[in-house]
Design a protein around this motif. Sequence first.
Motif, PDB file in Angstrom:
ATOM      1  N   CYS A 248       0.852  -1.199   0.000  1.00 46.16           N
ATOM      2  CA  CYS A 248       0.000   0.000   0.000  1.00 46.16           C
ATOM      3  C   CYS A 248       0.887   1.248   0.000  1.00 46.16           C
ATOM      4  O   CYS A 248       1.983   1.239   0.557  1.00 46.16           O
ATOM      5  CB  CYS A 248      -0.897   0.032   1.234  1.00 46.16           C
ATOM      6  SG  CYS A 248      -2.180  -1.218   1.184  1.00 46.16           S
ATOM      7  N   CYS A 253      -1.959   2.409   6.285  1.00 44.42           N
ATOM      8  CA  CYS A 253      -3.179   2.324   5.474  1.00 44.42           C
ATOM      9  C   CYS A 253      -4.132   1.322   6.140  1.00 44.42           C
ATOM     10  O   CYS A 253      -3.723   0.227   6.514  1.00 44.42           O
ATOM     11  CB  CYS A 253      -2.815   1.843   4.066  1.00 44.42           C
ATOM     12  SG  CYS A 253      -4.210   1.702   2.929  1.00 44.42           S
ATOM     13  N   HIS A 255      -6.883   0.422   4.565  1.00 42.97           N
ATOM     14  CA  HIS A 255      -7.510  -0.255   3.417  1.00 42.97           C
ATOM     15  C   HIS A 255      -9.010   0.014   3.314  1.00 42.97           C
ATOM     16  O   HIS A 255      -9.788  -0.858   2.975  1.00 42.97           O
ATOM     17  CB  HIS A 255      -7.239  -1.771   3.476  1.00 42.97           C
ATOM     18  CG  HIS A 255      -5.897  -2.095   4.053  1.00 42.97           C
ATOM     19  ND1 HIS A 255      -4.733  -1.614   3.524  1.00 42.97           N
ATOM     20  CD2 HIS A 255      -5.543  -2.798   5.150  1.00 42.97           C
ATOM     21  CE1 HIS A 255      -3.703  -2.031   4.270  1.00 42.97           C
ATOM     22  NE2 HIS A 255      -4.172  -2.740   5.256  1.00 42.97           N
ATOM     23  N   CYS A 261      -4.293   1.716  -2.666  1.00 45.34           N
ATOM     24  CA  CYS A 261      -4.327   0.678  -1.636  1.00 45.34           C
ATOM     25  C   CYS A 261      -4.219  -0.689  -2.325  1.00 45.34           C
ATOM     26  O   CYS A 261      -5.081  -1.077  -3.106  1.00 45.34           O
ATOM     27  CB  CYS A 261      -5.625   0.779  -0.839  1.00 45.34           C
ATOM     28  SG  CYS A 261      -5.888  -0.625   0.251  1.00 45.34           S
ATOM     29  N   ALA A 262      -3.153  -1.411  -2.011  1.00 44.49           N
ATOM     30  CA  ALA A 262      -2.895  -2.713  -2.653  1.00 44.49           C
ATOM     31  C   ALA A 262      -3.917  -3.768  -2.216  1.00 44.49           C
ATOM     32  O   ALA A 262      -4.185  -4.722  -2.944  1.00 44.49           O
ATOM     33  CB  ALA A 262      -1.485  -3.184  -2.309  1.00 44.49           C
ATOM     34  N   VAL A 263      -4.481  -3.579  -1.040  1.00 43.65           N
ATOM     35  CA  VAL A 263      -5.472  -4.543  -0.547  1.00 43.65           C
ATOM     36  C   VAL A 263      -6.753  -4.436  -1.374  1.00 43.65           C
ATOM     37  O   VAL A 263      -7.297  -5.446  -1.839  1.00 43.65           O
ATOM     38  CB  VAL A 263      -5.744  -4.323   0.963  1.00 43.65           C
ATOM     39  CG1 VAL A 263      -6.940  -5.131   1.432  1.00 43.65           C
ATOM     40  CG2 VAL A 263      -4.492  -4.670   1.780  1.00 43.65           C
TER      41      VAL A 263
HETATM   42 ZN    ZN Z   1      -4.237  -0.345   1.921  1.00 45.08          ZN
END
Ligand code: ZN
Length: 294
Positions: A248, A253, A255, A261-263
């Motif tokens: 992220c 973060c 999320h 946001c990588a999630v």
């Molecule tokens: Zn995130």
Amino acid sequence: MPKGKIVKALSGFYYVLAENMLYQCRGRGVFRKNKISPLVGDEVIFQAENEKEGYILEILHRKNELIRPPISNIDQGILVFSAVSPDFSAKLLDRFLVLMEAKNIRPIICITKMDLIADHVIDEKIRQFAKDYEKIGYPVFLMTTKEPETVKQVIPYLKDSISVIAGQSGVGKSSMLNCLDHRLQLKTGEISDHLGRGKHTTRHVELISLGGGLVADTPGFSSLEFTGIEADDLPNCFPEIKEFSIQCKFRGCLHQKEPKCAVKEAVENGDISSYRYEHYLQFLEEIKERKPRY
Ligand code: ZN
Ligand code: GDP
């Protein structure tokens, strides 16, 4: 001084297992000053008076503890859910998983009553859940007491660990314990019947040797509230969210609505199940508001 593990507490005595010998011990009181009383599961330093009796001198560091059943140093939680009656709930499972992750207890998931599934759609659904949780890294076992070998699949997982069984009432925890070992059945049934005190008997826990490990003879889990878990801790209680959160953009973060946001991306790509992410968001709100569950 020898080191041992308390496997049973009864009538003021602590039963310490050390090198396959069981010593009936009393506390010497040194730890009372620290307001800490021995718990089943504790690693202790003790002094043997003879081959059967001794004194506990010191309680070693506890890695965790539960109130119900009263036990410490739990390595593993066997989470029992039924496929039907009551119906399987992924949200409740996720709640238990978070509580275990927060206490550093390794979860394994058992889905019981597979024999009661009448509908193939439900059967498919349960098998898909099993795959999803296995993908996250949790062992999942589908079982029925009608075929005891399906229950006994968990035995190799007990090795070298202290395990506690947890789950809602009626899912089949006692049936499972009985199926695993008849001594567990004796513990729950006989004692309360014999003393005639029924369900209100003060519970004493005992760790039973099984599959090269120790299992608590009393199922339970202290509370389903997220007490003591902060918002920042929650992502770490979902292994797959924890994994993606490293990528992220923002440190810290959560999320939710943060950019890059990588999630959230992983949810969109299907790398994280959307229902797991939904439960994460709901739990996060609950923690932020500390609102009661119902
Ligand atoms: Zn995130
Ligand atoms: P606990 O409250 O979690 O300890 O649940 P119990 O072990 O008392 O089980 C609740 C009910 O479900 C009992 O009537 C059991 O006989 C039944 N039960 C448990 N496991 C199974 C199973 O695998 N198949 C079927 N058909 N019934 C089960």
